[in-house]
Scaffold this motif. Structure first.
Motif, PDB file in Angstrom:
ATOM      1  N   VAL A  18       0.881  -1.152   0.078  1.00 19.99           N
ATOM      2  CA  VAL A  18       0.018  -0.016   0.144  1.00 19.99           C
ATOM      3  C   VAL A  18       1.012   1.065   0.019  1.00 19.99           C
ATOM      4  CG1 VAL A  18      -1.972  -1.083   1.132  1.00 19.99           C
ATOM      5  CG2 VAL A  18      -0.016   0.147   2.373  1.00 19.99           C
ATOM      6  N   ALA A  19       0.482   2.582  -0.302  1.00 20.16           N
ATOM      7  CA  ALA A  19       0.963   3.887  -0.237  1.00 20.16           C
ATOM      8  C   ALA A  19       1.248   3.962   1.358  1.00 20.16           C
ATOM      9  CB  ALA A  19       0.408   4.767  -0.980  1.00 20.16           C
ATOM     10  N   LEU A  20       2.215   4.135   1.721  1.00 17.68           N
ATOM     11  CA  LEU A  20       2.658   4.141   3.205  1.00 17.68           C
ATOM     12  C   LEU A  20       2.188   5.546   3.651  1.00 17.68           C
ATOM     13  CD1 LEU A  20       5.857   2.274   4.009  1.00 17.68           C
ATOM     14  CD2 LEU A  20       3.427   1.428   4.231  1.00 17.68           C
ATOM     15  N   ALA A  21       1.501   5.704   4.646  1.00 13.33           N
ATOM     16  CA  ALA A  21       1.031   7.122   5.121  1.00 13.33           C
ATOM     17  C   ALA A  21       1.162   7.524   6.483  1.00 13.33           C
ATOM     18  CB  ALA A  21      -0.344   7.260   4.582  1.00 13.33           C
ATOM     19  N   ALA A  22       1.217   8.470   6.875  1.00 16.20           N
ATOM     20  CA  ALA A  22       1.392   8.929   8.325  1.00 16.20           C
ATOM     21  C   ALA A  22       0.874  10.375   8.668  1.00 16.20           C
ATOM     22  CB  ALA A  22       2.684   8.607   9.041  1.00 16.20           C
ATOM     23  N   ASN A  23      -0.124  10.557   9.367  1.00 15.17           N
ATOM     24  CA  ASN A  23      -0.820  11.930   9.763  1.00 15.17           C
ATOM     25  C   ASN A  23      -1.215  12.627   8.413  1.00 15.17           C
ATOM     26  OD1 ASN A  23      -0.345  11.567  12.746  1.00 15.17           O
ATOM     27  ND2 ASN A  23       1.776  11.454  12.130  1.00 15.17           N
ATOM     28  N   GLY A  24      -1.631  11.859   7.369  1.00 18.28           N
ATOM     29  CA  GLY A  24      -2.356  12.710   6.480  1.00 18.28           C
ATOM     30  C   GLY A  24      -1.183  12.667   5.277  1.00 18.28           C
ATOM     31  N   ARG A  25       0.036  12.267   5.282  1.00 21.79           N
ATOM     32  CA  ARG A  25       1.070  12.458   4.247  1.00 21.79           C
ATOM     33  C   ARG A  25       1.488  11.080   3.733  1.00 21.79           C
ATOM     34  NH1 ARG A  25       1.476  16.146   8.554  1.00 21.79           N
ATOM     35  NH2 ARG A  25       1.660  18.432   7.493  1.00 21.79           N
ATOM     36  N   MET A  82      10.004  22.729  23.911  1.00 24.49           N
ATOM     37  CA  MET A  82       9.802  21.742  23.316  1.00 24.49           C
ATOM     38  C   MET A  82       8.545  21.741  22.151  1.00 24.49           C
ATOM     39  SD  MET A  82      11.876  19.306  24.016  1.00 24.49           S
ATOM     40  CE  MET A  82      11.260  18.065  23.175  1.00 24.49           C
ATOM     41  N   ALA A  83       8.458  21.101  20.927  1.00 21.85           N
ATOM     42  CA  ALA A  83       7.204  21.105  20.136  1.00 21.85           C
ATOM     43  C   ALA A  83       6.341  20.078  20.839  1.00 21.85           C
ATOM     44  CB  ALA A  83       7.678  20.057  18.992  1.00 21.85           C
ATOM     45  N   GLU A  84       5.097  20.485  20.322  1.00 19.86           N
ATOM     46  CA  GLU A  84       3.808  19.747  21.058  1.00 19.86           C
ATOM     47  C   GLU A  84       3.925  18.144  21.114  1.00 19.86           C
ATOM     48  OE1 GLU A  84      -0.812  18.964  20.249  1.00 19.86           O
ATOM     49  OE2 GLU A  84       0.396  19.976  18.693  1.00 19.86           O
ATOM     50  N   GLY A  85       4.061  17.808  22.434  1.00 21.27           N
ATOM     51  CA  GLY A  85       4.102  16.523  22.544  1.00 21.27           C
ATOM     52  C   GLY A  85       5.471  15.725  22.560  1.00 21.27           C
ATOM     53  N   GLY A  86       6.667  16.635  22.426  1.00 17.51           N
ATOM     54  CA  GLY A  86       7.774  16.328  22.381  1.00 17.51           C
ATOM     55  C   GLY A  86       8.566  15.726  20.828  1.00 17.51           C
ATOM     56  N   TRP A  87       7.162  15.819  20.090  1.00 19.33           N
ATOM     57  CA  TRP A  87       7.770  15.372  18.723  1.00 19.33           C
ATOM     58  C   TRP A  87       8.714  16.081  17.896  1.00 19.33           C
ATOM     59  CZ3 TRP A  87       5.356  11.056  19.650  1.00 19.33           C
ATOM     60  CH2 TRP A  87       4.145  10.935  19.957  1.00 19.33           C
ATOM     61  N   VAL A  88       9.575  15.418  17.171  1.00 28.42           N
ATOM     62  CA  VAL A  88      10.151  16.136  16.240  1.00 28.42           C
ATOM     63  C   VAL A  88       9.579  16.709  14.955  1.00 28.42           C
ATOM     64  CG1 VAL A  88      12.235  15.857  14.431  1.00 28.42           C
ATOM     65  CG2 VAL A  88      12.611  14.673  17.000  1.00 28.42           C
ATOM     66  N   SER A  89       8.613  15.767  14.447  1.00 28.61           N
ATOM     67  CA  SER A  89       7.772  16.343  13.221  1.00 28.61           C
ATOM     68  C   SER A  89       6.771  15.220  13.171  1.00 28.61           C
ATOM     69  CB  SER A  89       8.793  16.446  12.083  1.00 28.61           C
ATOM     70  OG  SER A  89       7.810  16.611  10.958  1.00 28.61           O
ATOM     71  N   LYS A  90       5.709  15.771  12.834  1.00 32.46           N
ATOM     72  CA  LYS A  90       4.542  14.887  12.104  1.00 32.46           C
ATOM     73  C   LYS A  90       4.725  14.734  10.786  1.00 32.46           C
ATOM     74  CE  LYS A  90       1.114  16.050  15.796  1.00 32.46           C
ATOM     75  NZ  LYS A  90      -0.126  16.140  16.159  1.00 32.46           N
ATOM     76  N   ASP A  91       5.540  15.299  10.102  1.00 32.68           N
ATOM     77  CA  ASP A  91       5.511  15.255   8.438  1.00 32.68           C
ATOM     78  C   ASP A  91       6.916  14.467   8.153  1.00 32.68           C
ATOM     79  OD1 ASP A  91       6.204  15.715   5.723  1.00 32.68           O
ATOM     80  OD2 ASP A  91       5.577  17.804   5.858  1.00 32.68           O
ATOM     81  N   LEU A  92       6.473  12.958   7.938  1.00 32.84           N
ATOM     82  CA  LEU A  92       7.748  12.172   7.838  1.00 32.84           C
ATOM     83  C   LEU A  92       8.352  12.403   6.411  1.00 32.84           C
ATOM     84  CD1 LEU A  92       6.187   8.836   9.186  1.00 32.84           C
ATOM     85  CD2 LEU A  92       7.376  10.879  10.691  1.00 32.84           C
ATOM     86  N   PRO A  93       7.406  12.578   5.385  1.00 30.60           N
ATOM     87  CA  PRO A  93       8.419  12.631   4.157  1.00 30.60           C
ATOM     88  C   PRO A  93       9.356  13.966   4.187  1.00 30.60           C
ATOM     89  CG  PRO A  93       6.208  12.445   3.560  1.00 30.60           C
ATOM     90  CD  PRO A  93       6.158  12.587   5.281  1.00 30.60           C
ATOM     91  N   GLN A  94       8.902  15.180   4.721  1.00 29.98           N
ATOM     92  CA  GLN A  94       9.655  16.069   5.053  1.00 29.98           C
ATOM     93  C   GLN A  94      10.783  15.882   5.811  1.00 29.98           C
ATOM     94  OE1 GLN A  94      10.220  18.167   7.731  1.00 29.98           O
ATOM     95  NE2 GLN A  94      11.543  19.649   6.651  1.00 29.98           N
ATOM     96  N   MET A  95      10.932  14.985   6.873  1.00 29.42           N
ATOM     97  CA  MET A  95      11.893  14.749   7.439  1.00 29.42           C
ATOM     98  C   MET A  95      13.016  13.976   7.037  1.00 29.42           C
ATOM     99  SD  MET A  95      11.974  15.171  10.934  1.00 29.42           S
ATOM    100  CE  MET A  95      12.742  13.592  11.761  1.00 29.42           C
ATOM    101  N   ALA A  96      12.614  13.167   5.959  1.00 28.77           N
ATOM    102  CA  ALA A  96      13.587  12.436   5.093  1.00 28.77           C
ATOM    103  C   ALA A  96      14.157  13.144   4.137  1.00 28.77           C
ATOM    104  CB  ALA A  96      12.727  11.265   4.209  1.00 28.77           C
ATOM    105  N   GLU A  97      13.492  14.320   3.614  1.00 29.33           N
ATOM    106  CA  GLU A  97      14.160  15.439   2.856  1.00 29.33           C
ATOM    107  C   GLU A  97      15.146  16.162   3.722  1.00 29.33           C
ATOM    108  OE1 GLU A  97      14.139  15.828  -0.409  1.00 29.33           O
ATOM    109  OE2 GLU A  97      12.352  14.217  -0.943  1.00 29.33           O
TER     110      GLU A  97
END
Length: 310
Positions: free
Chosen positions: A16-23, A229-244
């Motif tokens: 399947v097309a892997l998705a996370a948080n709408g991306r 800190m970012a909300e919840g201690g997260w680095v990012s919710k945008d996983l594709p952007q993280m890879a870039e």
């Protein structure tokens, strides 16, 4: 013996097309790859060496497969009252009902399960405990706060990118997370994914956080929810952007019952949406070990609860 008796998984398109948080995650070879499996019989020194290089070690078949599947069935049978499971199916299969379920009942049962003797025994089974003694170089300490999660197919939310030390700053940074899929967890079910080489990134991020938090009170300084800190201690919710952003790849895998993944407290990881093509519930647990002589984060001395803000 070679470090791995399994060949690295050849690149192939996920089902399947892997998705996370709408991306949607990119499938480009420089943005998506596969975890490298390791034979647990390679020995603790080889495992520790790989852990240092990769930030993770995916131990294939460390735990008895049949016992993991039996435990999966036991857990899901206790959650069945909430309406999670398809009626008439074997609980160990984890076939979702596909309809509404009572979240409050499921959460209450889950909080009971993580306090049970059976769950404690699963997390502290000798094969894993002996490995962790060797891995931490002494007597291993298993944190009392242990987390078990279930995710239904079609659940929109997924765990954003983060590294674990954000939530464990009150103790040593030599803590090790063991993520255990409770049952077969194919890529489409949304298991953990790891940003390749990101244990070095996490170290740099934590060093910057220490500077930013230097003026805070001791209690706020260790909190993942402090003002810096970012909300919840997260680095990012945008996983594709993280890879870039880090010119890296998200590493995925088809996990099997009996597998255990050890990862560094600095390793950036996340999960994807459960899009199980067979309608299966993802069930997993994540637990933390360290050397008993190292400083222990006192906040992790209580059982996990959904509102404990850790």
């Amino acid at each position: 013996m070679s470090i791995s008796a399994w060949e690295p998984v050849p690149p192939h398109a996920p089902p399947v097309a892997l998705a996370a948080n709408g991306r949607i995650l990119s499938t480009a070879p420089n943005r998506l790859g596969y975890l490298t499996p390791t034979d647990p019989s390679a020995g603790v020194e080889a495992i520790r060496h790989l852990f240092g290089l990769q930030g993770y070690v995916w131990l294939k078949g460390l735990l008895p497969r049949a016992e993991v599947i039996d435990f999966r069935g036991w857990v899901l049978s206790h959650l069945a009252e909430s309406g999670l499971l398809k009626p008439g199916t074997d609980p160990s299969l984890g076939v979702a009902s596909g309809g509404a379920f009572d979240r409050q009942i499921a959460d209450r049962r889950l909080m009971s399960l993580v306090r049970s003797t059976a769950y404690e025994g699963f997390c502290a089974q000798p094969r894993l405990s002996r490995l962790m003694d060797g891995f931490v170089g002494g007597l291993s300490y298993l944190h009392k706060r242990k987390i078990m999660r279930f995710t239904l197919p079609g659940t929109a939310a997924a765990t954003p990118a983060h590294y674990d030390l954000v939530y464990l700053r009150g103790g040593t940074d030599r803590v090790v997370t063991a993520w255990i899929p409770i049952g077969d967890t194919s890529i489409d079910m949304g298991g953990l994914i790891y940003l390749e080489g990101s244990h070095a990134v996490g170290v740099a991020m934590e060093a910057q956080s220490s500077k930013d938090n230097a003026g805070l009170s001791p209690q706020e300084r260790i909190s993942a929810y402090n003002r810096n800190m970012a909300e919840g201690g997260w680095v990012s919710k945008d996983l594709p952007q993280m890879a870039e952003r880090f010119d890296s790849r998200w590493l995925v895998a088809d996990f099997e019952a009996g597998d255990v993944v050890l990862h560094s407290p600095y390793m950036i990881h996340a999960s994807t949406t459960n899009q199980s093509i067979n309608g299966l519930i993802r069930l997993s647990t994540d637990i933390r070990y360290q050397n008993v002589d190292d400083e222990i984060d006192a906040r992790w001395g209580n059982h996990w609860s959904l509102d404990d803000m850790l």
